[in-house]
Design an enzyme around this catalytic site. Structure first.
Site, PDB file in Angstrom:
ATOM      1  N   LYS A  43     -23.066  20.662   6.662  1.00 36.40           N
ATOM      2  CA  LYS A  43     -23.422  19.825   7.154  1.00 36.40           C
ATOM      3  C   LYS A  43     -24.812  19.150   6.299  1.00 36.40           C
ATOM      4  O   LYS A  43     -25.933  19.773   6.077  1.00 36.40           O
ATOM      5  CB  LYS A  43     -23.424  20.207   8.654  1.00 36.40           C
ATOM      6  CG  LYS A  43     -23.786  18.677   8.904  1.00 36.40           C
ATOM      7  CD  LYS A  43     -24.198  18.759  10.653  1.00 36.40           C
ATOM      8  CE  LYS A  43     -24.800  17.593  11.209  1.00 36.40           C
ATOM      9  NZ  LYS A  43     -25.347  17.727  13.047  1.00 36.40           N
TER      10      LYS A  43
ATOM     11  N   LYS B  19       1.098  -3.438 -10.381  1.00 33.20           N
ATOM     12  CA  LYS B  19       1.548  -2.019 -10.359  1.00 33.20           C
ATOM     13  C   LYS B  19       2.722  -2.129  -9.922  1.00 33.20           C
ATOM     14  O   LYS B  19       3.243  -1.335 -10.417  1.00 33.20           O
ATOM     15  CB  LYS B  19       0.780  -2.135  -8.685  1.00 33.20           C
ATOM     16  CG  LYS B  19      -0.665  -1.933  -8.335  1.00 33.20           C
ATOM     17  CD  LYS B  19      -1.306  -1.891  -6.968  1.00 33.20           C
ATOM     18  CE  LYS B  19      -2.477  -2.516  -6.986  1.00 33.20           C
ATOM     19  NZ  LYS B  19      -3.005  -1.105  -6.041  1.00 33.20           N
TER      20      LYS B  19
ATOM     21  N   ASN C  71      -9.916   4.665   7.820  1.00 34.67           N
ATOM     22  CA  ASN C  71      -9.767   3.145   7.952  1.00 34.67           C
ATOM     23  C   ASN C  71      -9.267   3.048   8.909  1.00 34.67           C
ATOM     24  O   ASN C  71      -9.305   4.246  10.180  1.00 34.67           O
ATOM     25  CB  ASN C  71      -8.930   2.530   7.088  1.00 34.67           C
ATOM     26  CG  ASN C  71      -7.635   3.155   6.736  1.00 34.67           C
ATOM     27  OD1 ASN C  71      -7.316   2.614   7.545  1.00 34.67           O
ATOM     28  ND2 ASN C  71      -7.942   3.729   5.713  1.00 34.67           N
TER      29      ASN C  71
ATOM     30  N   ASP D  94      -9.729   3.275  -1.681  1.00 35.53           N
ATOM     31  CA  ASP D  94     -10.242   3.506  -2.614  1.00 35.53           C
ATOM     32  C   ASP D  94     -10.586   4.090  -3.033  1.00 35.53           C
ATOM     33  O   ASP D  94     -11.122   4.627  -4.560  1.00 35.53           O
ATOM     34  CB  ASP D  94      -9.968   1.706  -2.292  1.00 35.53           C
ATOM     35  CG  ASP D  94      -8.910   1.115  -2.921  1.00 35.53           C
ATOM     36  OD1 ASP D  94      -9.302   0.229  -2.118  1.00 35.53           O
ATOM     37  OD2 ASP D  94      -8.122   1.471  -2.747  1.00 35.53           O
TER      38      ASP D  94
ATOM     39  N   PHE E 284       1.938  -2.586  -0.190  1.00 36.74           N
ATOM     40  CA  PHE E 284       1.841  -3.586   0.833  1.00 36.74           C
ATOM     41  C   PHE E 284       0.362  -3.966   0.767  1.00 36.74           C
ATOM     42  O   PHE E 284       0.119  -3.642  -0.376  1.00 36.74           O
ATOM     43  CB  PHE E 284       1.160  -2.409   2.190  1.00 36.74           C
ATOM     44  CG  PHE E 284       2.376  -2.247   3.270  1.00 36.74           C
ATOM     45  CD1 PHE E 284       3.879  -2.096   3.459  1.00 36.74           C
ATOM     46  CD2 PHE E 284       2.359  -3.343   4.434  1.00 36.74           C
ATOM     47  CE1 PHE E 284       4.929  -1.613   3.657  1.00 36.74           C
ATOM     48  CE2 PHE E 284       3.398  -3.331   5.513  1.00 36.74           C
ATOM     49  CZ  PHE E 284       4.176  -2.538   5.198  1.00 36.74           C
TER      50      PHE E 284
HETATM   51  O1  PMT Z   1      -0.799   1.418  10.185  1.00 39.23           O
HETATM   52  P1  PMT Z   1      -1.342   0.758  11.140  1.00 39.23           P
HETATM   53  O2  PMT Z   1      -2.039   0.007  11.920  1.00 39.23           O
HETATM   54  O3  PMT Z   1      -0.074  -0.161  11.560  1.00 39.23           O
HETATM   55  O4  PMT Z   1      -1.003  -1.032  10.156  1.00 39.23           O
HETATM   56  C1  PMT Z   1      -0.712  -1.475   9.726  1.00 39.23           C
HETATM   57  C2  PMT Z   1      -0.982  -1.308   7.568  1.00 39.23           C
HETATM   58  C3  PMT Z   1      -2.452  -2.927   7.920  1.00 39.23           C
HETATM   59  C4  PMT Z   1      -1.982  -0.667   7.316  1.00 39.23           C
HETATM   60  C5  PMT Z   1      -0.548  -1.804   6.689  1.00 39.23           C
HETATM   61  O5  PMT Z   1       0.304  -3.339   6.748  1.00 39.23           O
HETATM   62  C6  PMT Z   1      -0.917  -2.170   5.168  1.00 39.23           C
HETATM   63  O6  PMT Z   1      -1.385  -3.199   5.020  1.00 39.23           O
HETATM   64  N1  PMT Z   1      -1.012  -0.841   4.371  1.00 39.23           N
HETATM   65  C7  PMT Z   1      -1.168  -1.391   3.152  1.00 39.23           C
HETATM   66  C8  PMT Z   1      -2.765  -1.274   3.486  1.00 39.23           C
HETATM   67  C9  PMT Z   1      -3.137  -1.006   2.358  1.00 39.23           C
HETATM   68  O7  PMT Z   1      -4.492   0.238   1.273  1.00 39.23           O
HETATM   69  O8  PMT Z   1      -3.052  -1.851   1.321  1.00 39.23           O
HETATM   70  P2  PMT Z   1      -4.181  -2.078   0.036  1.00 39.23           P
HETATM   71  O9  PMT Z   1      -4.025  -3.892  -0.014  1.00 39.23           O
HETATM   72  O10 PMT Z   1      -5.866  -1.562   0.061  1.00 39.23           O
HETATM   73  O11 PMT Z   1      -3.424  -1.635  -0.987  1.00 39.23           O
HETATM   74  C10 PMT Z   1      -2.101  -1.497  -1.564  1.00 39.23           C
HETATM   75  C11 PMT Z   1      -1.155  -1.275  -1.905  1.00 39.23           C
HETATM   76  O12 PMT Z   1      -2.001  -0.360  -2.539  1.00 39.23           O
HETATM   77  C12 PMT Z   1      -0.291  -0.288  -0.705  1.00 39.23           C
HETATM   78  O13 PMT Z   1       0.653  -0.135  -0.930  1.00 39.23           O
HETATM   79  C13 PMT Z   1      -1.472   0.450  -1.061  1.00 39.23           C
HETATM   80  O14 PMT Z   1      -0.489   1.534   0.558  1.00 39.23           O
HETATM   81  C14 PMT Z   1      -1.649   1.245  -1.884  1.00 39.23           C
HETATM   82  N2  PMT Z   1      -2.607   1.941  -2.706  1.00 39.23           N
HETATM   83  C15 PMT Z   1      -4.335   1.537  -1.891  1.00 39.23           C
HETATM   84  C16 PMT Z   1      -4.921   2.237  -2.703  1.00 39.23           C
HETATM   85  C17 PMT Z   1      -4.507   3.404  -3.375  1.00 39.23           C
HETATM   86  N3  PMT Z   1      -5.925   4.511  -3.389  1.00 39.23           N
HETATM   87  N4  PMT Z   1      -3.339   3.739  -3.514  1.00 39.23           N
HETATM   88  C18 PMT Z   1      -2.339   3.473  -3.339  1.00 39.23           C
HETATM   89  O15 PMT Z   1      -1.538   3.643  -3.347  1.00 39.23           O
END
Ligand code: PMT
Length: 386
Positions: free
Chosen positions: A275, A327, A196, A265, A309
């Protein structure tokens, strides 16, 4: 007249215990006799780059290295313009270019000059260069106008300098903070992968903020192309699974965990060891869920403060508060990533911090500045810091 206030400033700084050495432009000497500053500072006053008072040193280099802080007060539109463009044609501008120490600028000028696009452009460029400004106050100006352009009061500047040299409070001293940052990379075959647009900037800013607040930081990051911060332990990973393993191995001893990483995810269910050859027909890619690291940490939480986040493109508040509950996180930092000037890859971000019974929206700002404010708010809200 602002330059008379500068004499008072030197006096107050000296009384507050500072050792002050004064440099003047030639124009400044037309308003105030250098002797006034010499009496107040009890040191030579420097007005001419080539007037070396000590043949063992080159004055502008020696002063540039000697100072712990350089204040330009009052700063005219002229000196601001010269500094913004790297011009070094007198003792003041030459020393300012030679120093690596913090520089503060206290503008003082006619209100229309202060609002002129060129002055605004120069101030903005200097701010981006790391120079900090002491905003002029509004009031009656020497030129007869009333408006913003008066040199800030010497008492106020002295207080700012005293605060600057106060030993920094380190509310996270002795605390262990884990920060995850950047994207994860899920391999399809040896040459292809899913990932991503996370650059790592937000997570790195959070890690640096924690470090600067005194914490022992462990930064777990995916593949990024920005400089890795110093002053912390860094674990570089590739996939969501590797990120999970790395964080889990540090989790028990962590006091705070900040999950800024954009963790995949889904990953390919059957990554190929060779490949994948293209064919004449379409191909499908079967995906499977990765471990939800944040949810797993929430389920295993004992004493840790867990900060997630949320990257959303719509219904940000709903999804963010939902994640907080689902969570078992203590805080969620939500950002609307549907706009290009914030979130993924941008220098700035606009976030809302959600706690159990707390919400605070932050204006758009530089991610580094935002990270400090986020940490300070989280520490205050969670009682970790006064
Ligand atoms: O890195 P930059 O370019 O500065 O951009 C910053 C950002 C946009 C990446 C950052 O601000 C941000 O939003 N990070 C979280 C991105 C994300 O995965 O958001 P989500 O809503 O999909 O996930 C929610 C939370 O679960 C996040 O804390 C993520 O780390 C966590 N997660 C998600 C999926 C997963 N399989 N395991 C996780 O722990």
């Amino acid at each position: 007249m602002a330059v008379y206030k500068a004499v008072a400033l030197v006096s107050k700084l000296t009384q507050a215990g500072a050792v002050v050495k004064v440099m003047m432009t030639e124009s400044a000497t037309k308003f105030v006799n250098p002797l006034s500053f010499q009496v107040m500072s009890k040191h030579d006053v420097y007005t001419d780059t080539f007037d070396e008072k000590d043949s063992n040193v080159i004055a502008h280099i020696d002063l540039a290295d000697w100072a712990d802080l350089i204040i330009v007060a009052p700063a005219t539109a002229n000196v601001i313009g010269k500094l913004a463009n790297g011009i070094a044609d007198n003792m003041v501008t030459t020393t300012l270019l030679a120093t690596t120490k913090p520089v503060w600028i206290a503008p003082a000028m006619n209100v229309h000059m202060y609002e002129h696009p060129a002055v605004i452009r120069n101030i903005d460029r200097l701010y981006k260069d790391g120079i900090r400004f002491i905003e002029p106050s509004a009031g009656f100006l020497a030129c007869g106008y009333v408006g913003k352009g008066r040199l800030e009061e010497p008492e106020k500047i002295t207080a700012l300098v005293a605060a600057f040299f106060q030993p920094k409070k380190l509310p996270l001293k002795g605390k262990k903070v884990i920060v995850s940052a950047g994207p994860t990379l899920e391999r399809i075959d040896p040459v292809r992968y899913l990932s991503n647009f996370s650059s790592g900037k937000m997570g790195f800013a959070m890690a640096e903020a924690a470090r600067d607040l005194g914490a022992d930081v462990v930064l777990v990051h995916g593949p990024v192309s920005i400089p890795i911060p110093n002053g912390m332990r860094v674990i570089s990973v590739e996939s969501a699974e590797q990120m999970y393993e790395a964080i889990l191995s540090e989790y028990d001893k962590a006091d705070i965990v900040v999950k800024a990483a954009a963790v995949a995810d889904y990953r390919p269910k059957h990554p190929a060891t060779q490949k994948i050859k293209k064919t004449s027909t379409d191909q499908g890619l079967e995906l499977e869920r990765t471990t939800d690291i944040l949810a797993s940490l929430g389920a295993k939480k004992t004493h840790q403060l867990l900060v997630g986040f949320a990257a959303e493109t719509n219904d940000v508040a709903t999804y963010a508060t939902g994640k907080l509950e689902k969570k078992n996180a203590d805080f969620i930092i939500a950002n609307d990533v549907s706009k290009t000037d914030r979130g993924f890859g941008s220098e700035q971000n606009t976030v809302t911090l959600y706690g159990r019974d707390f919400e605070r929206a932050f204006p758009s700002m530089d991610k580094k500045q935002l990270a400090v404010q986020l940490f300070e708010t989280i520490l205050t809200q969670s009682g970790v810091a006064e």
